[in-house]
Design a protein around this motif. Structure first.
Motif: not given
Length: 290
Positions: A38, A41, A56, A58-60, A63-64, A71, A82
């Motif tokens: 984080d 960001r 991001h 991890e988020e973008d 895809d966990h 990753h 997105k």
């Protein structure tokens, strides 16, 4: 006005600075931190290139909810949605950058778009560090963008799973592991449950793609180095891997910049390989066959 410049691998800070404001240009800040995800960001909020959207890792760019290493490669429909929210369409010239890690996460973003067939995407050579060292502008303004439509699917020919990697190694493929030598050998393993490497892999740390100033080596030098590893193979026979499919994209970017096109990615990489305990593991240095 002449034709607008199009960049497909790398772009220099001076060139990008001149292009800011082009209506076909989208800049993406892909800085990342494995230790504190984080924090990237928060750093973007404190200052970024004008107009830069934030992606991001991890988020973008992963895809966990899926499997396949630390990753996991994202689903195409979710990722293109997105892109659309960031205002990116297939017509755009896209430039990605990160902070001070040699372009690793930016290269991941680059290859995500390349795997969708997007040609006009490049990484800012030297990243934010060189941009700020040159005194070029940054801002805290949060960009807004009109939503765009990005139809597309990933080229599965360039994304291999573990069984495909093993089969291609049996057929004289070249598996390039971008991790540091001590991780490749299995001397240390700070991130994954087992140490070592895929039997038959060759170690080329991603740092070897860079000069002392943090920028990529010249194309001719990269080509010479990779051709020595290819040993007569077509570049499309090369497969890039690392710990989790991030720094491996740096390897593919370097090859493309050198004019060596078509290398594949093993997205799961080492963390995906060891998800199945029956898969073989090697340690130490293995001889490289010419």
């Amino acid at each position: 006005m002449g034709a607008l410049a199009r960049w497909n691998t790398l772009v220099q800070a001076e060139e990008l600075a001149q292009a800011l404001g082009r209506d076909d240009l989208v800049v993406v800040d892909a800085r990342a931190s494995l230790a504190d995800p984080d924090s990237a960001r928060r750093a973007w909020e404190l200052g970024h290139l004008p107009g830069a959207r934030f992606a991001h890792l991890e988020e973008d760019l992963s895809d966990h909810a899926l499997v396949g290493g630390r990753h996991p490669w994202p689903d195409a429909e979710a990722f293109t949605a997105k892109l659309g929210r960031w205002g990116i369409s297939p017509r755009h010239q896209v430039v990605a950058y990160d902070a001070g890690n040699g372009g690793l996460a930016a290269a991941r973003f680059w290859f995500l778009l390349r795997a969708l067939g997007h040609r006009d995407v490049a990484v800012l050579d030297g990243g934010l560090a060189r941009w700020t060292a040159l005194g070029l502008p940054t801002t805290t303004d949060v960009p807004t963008a009109a939503a765009a439509d990005y139809p597309g699917t990933f080229d599965q020919e360039r994304l291999l799973d573990a069984d495909e990697v093993a089969a291609r190694l049996d057929d004289d493929g070249l598996l390039l592991d971008a991790r540091a030598p001590e991780r490749f050998r299995g001397d240390v393993e700070p991130l994954d449950a087992r140490a070592g490497h895929v039997p038959g892999a060759v170690n080329r740390p991603f740092s070897e793609n860079l000069d002392d100033d943090g920028r990529f080596k010249p194309p001719a030098r990269l080509r010479e180095e990779f051709e020595q590893l290819l040993a007569g193979r077509h570049p499309g026979e090369a497969i890039a891997m690392c710990g989790s499919g991030v720094t491996a994209c740096h390897q593919i970017l370097a090859m493309e910049h050198a004019g060596l096109h078509g290398a594949k990615l093993y997205p799961g990489s080492w963390s995906g390989w060891i998800e199945d305990p029956s898969r073989p593991v090697a340690t130490g240095d293995e001889p490289v066959e010419p």
